[in-house]
Design an enzyme around this catalytic site. Structure first.
Site, PDB file in Angstrom:
ATOM      1  CG  ASN A   8      -9.843  -8.187 -18.499  1.00 50.41           C
ATOM      2  OD1 ASN A   8      -8.623  -8.313 -18.472  1.00 50.41           O
ATOM      3  ND2 ASN A   8     -10.587  -8.080 -17.397  1.00 50.41           N
ATOM      4  CD1 TRP A   9      -7.160 -11.433 -23.989  1.00 51.33           C
ATOM      5  CD2 TRP A   9      -5.113 -12.316 -24.075  1.00 51.33           C
ATOM      6  NE1 TRP A   9      -6.930 -11.827 -25.287  1.00 51.33           N
ATOM      7  CE2 TRP A   9      -5.663 -12.368 -25.362  1.00 51.33           C
ATOM      8  CE3 TRP A   9      -3.821 -12.795 -23.888  1.00 51.33           C
ATOM      9  CZ2 TRP A   9      -4.987 -12.901 -26.460  1.00 51.33           C
ATOM     10  CZ3 TRP A   9      -3.131 -13.319 -24.978  1.00 51.33           C
ATOM     11  CH2 TRP A   9      -3.718 -13.377 -26.247  1.00 51.33           C
ATOM     12  CE  LYS A  10     -11.535 -11.636 -16.279  1.00 48.56           C
ATOM     13  NZ  LYS A  10     -12.535 -11.995 -15.312  1.00 48.56           N
ATOM     14  CG  HIS A  91     -11.867  -6.011 -13.724  1.00 43.87           C
ATOM     15  ND1 HIS A  91     -12.115  -7.058 -12.860  1.00 43.87           N
ATOM     16  CD2 HIS A  91     -12.373  -6.383 -14.917  1.00 43.87           C
ATOM     17  CE1 HIS A  91     -12.740  -8.014 -13.527  1.00 43.87           C
ATOM     18  NE2 HIS A  91     -12.922  -7.618 -14.779  1.00 43.87           N
ATOM     19  CD  GLU A  93     -11.416 -10.647 -12.219  1.00 48.74           C
ATOM     20  OE1 GLU A  93     -10.429 -10.445 -12.938  1.00 48.74           O
ATOM     21  OE2 GLU A  93     -12.405 -11.307 -12.598  1.00 48.74           O
ATOM     22  CD  GLU A 158     -16.572  -6.026 -16.427  1.00 50.68           C
ATOM     23  OE1 GLU A 158     -16.528  -6.738 -17.432  1.00 50.68           O
ATOM     24  OE2 GLU A 158     -15.663  -5.978 -15.586  1.00 50.68           O
ATOM     25  N   GLY A 164     -17.376 -14.293 -15.083  1.00 49.67           N
ATOM     26  CA  GLY A 164     -16.781 -15.623 -15.059  1.00 49.67           C
ATOM     27  C   GLY A 164     -17.693 -16.716 -14.540  1.00 49.67           C
ATOM     28  N   GLY A 224     -14.283 -11.167 -20.834  1.00 50.95           N
ATOM     29  CA  GLY A 224     -13.167 -11.831 -20.161  1.00 50.95           C
ATOM     30  C   GLY A 224     -12.862 -13.164 -20.814  1.00 50.95           C
ATOM     31  N   GLY A 225     -13.371 -14.235 -20.221  1.00 51.96           N
ATOM     32  CA  GLY A 225     -13.033 -15.594 -20.654  1.00 51.96           C
ATOM     33  C   GLY A 225     -13.177 -15.828 -22.147  1.00 51.96           C
TER      34      GLY A 225
HETATM   35  C1  PEP Z   1     -14.407  -9.406 -17.020  1.00 55.77           C
HETATM   36  O1  PEP Z   1     -13.619  -9.905 -16.247  1.00 55.77           O
HETATM   37  O2  PEP Z   1     -14.313  -8.213 -17.296  1.00 55.77           O
HETATM   38  C2  PEP Z   1     -15.433 -10.248 -17.615  1.00 55.77           C
HETATM   39  C3  PEP Z   1     -16.452  -9.670 -18.151  1.00 55.77           C
HETATM   40  O3  PEP Z   1     -15.229 -11.610 -17.536  1.00 55.77           O
HETATM   41  P1  PEP Z   1     -16.141 -12.757 -18.199  1.00 55.77           P
HETATM   42  O4  PEP Z   1     -16.496 -12.314 -19.590  1.00 55.77           O
HETATM   43  O5  PEP Z   1     -15.285 -13.975 -18.173  1.00 55.77           O
HETATM   44  O6  PEP Z   1     -17.369 -12.877 -17.350  1.00 55.77           O
END
Ligand code: PEP
Length: 243
Positions: A8-10, A91, A93, A158, A164, A224-225
């Site tokens: 997930n590049w967001k 998600h 967010e 999640e 993050g 994510g990151g």
């Molecule tokens: C996400 O936003 O779905 C996620 C898992 O982020 P991260 O891996 O950065 O915690």
């Protein structure tokens, strides 16, 4: 079944970075099924760069309607047309930044399915909910109300406090939550619920991926990151158990 590793590049990435990223992924050897979920404007470039490979493309949201007066939103049929096969929905967010409710998400899931997209539906508790011992009930409620009765697709657990932050739940807590989600899905969907892949997401990194991906009922990871750098994303994929 192979582990599913979805990136997930967001709201990150540029057009200039697509070709190199796609080339790195295409050249790699691993046991996982990879999905890249970049921002909407990068989907066509990624579709071209990944053409002919087994790497799939996903979007990060869609609207519940097929078309219409919804400024700034994107319809599921258009995502399918430009090459997305998956879409992340619900998600945390999106739930926080855009006030998305479980009912909104259920509508989006239905639209995604109608367009031929596979939804990756996110659920998870806040830290205070976990501290209060409410995590399992919160997740159960999200599953009940975010997934339509005829749901097919993927679920991603999640924990919001792990996203993050570099923090992850204890291995025993991930195991217990995934077992609970499996039981909830089976109660909700019968035999079909036993087959829905359940991804873990929240600070998955190259150094913790193998331990998490080896757990029972963990069908992969939503990253994510660490998905932004191909080397890290591929190191996570390399942690997938062989099948
Ligand atoms: C996400 O936003 O779905 C996620 C898992 O982020 P991260 O891996 O950065 O915690």
């Amino acid at each position: 079944m192979r582990s599913i590793i979805a990136g997930n590049w967001k709201m990150n990435g540029t057009l200039a970075g697509v070709a190199g990223y796609a080339a790195s992924l295409k050249a790699a050897d691993h046991n996982a099924a990879l999905i890249v979920c970049p921002p909407f404007p990068l989907l066509p470039a990624f579709a071209a760069a990944l053409a002919g490979s087994a790497i799939a493309l996903g979007a990060q949201d869609c609207h519940a309607r097929e078309a219409g007066a919804h400024t700034g939103d994107v319809a599921a049929p258009l995502l399918r047309e430009i090459g997305a096969a998956y879409v992340i929905l619900g998600h945390s967010e999106r739930r926080a930044d855009h006030g998305e409710t479980n009912a909104d998400i259920a509508g989006k899931v239905a639209a995604a399915r109608a367009a031929g997209l596979i939804p990756i539906v996110c659920v998870g508790e806040t830290e205070s909910q976990r501290d209060a011992g409410e995590a399992a009930e919160i997740v159960r409620t999200q599953l009940r109300h975010s997934l339509p009765a005829d749901f097919t697709g993927i679920v991603a657990y999640e924990p919001i406090w792990a996203i993050g932050t570099g923090r992850t739940p204890a291995i025993a807590d991930i195991t217990a939550m995934h077992a609970g989600i499996r039981a909830d899905l089976t109660a909700q969907f019968g035999d079909a619920g036993g087959k829905i892949p359940i991804l873990y997401g929240g600070s998955v990194k190259p150094d913790n991926a193998a331990a998490i991906l080896a757990l029972p009922e963990v069908g992969g990871a939503l990253v994510g990151g660490a998905s932004l750098k191909p080397a890290d994303f591929l190191a996570i994929a390399a942690g997938a158990p062989s099948v």
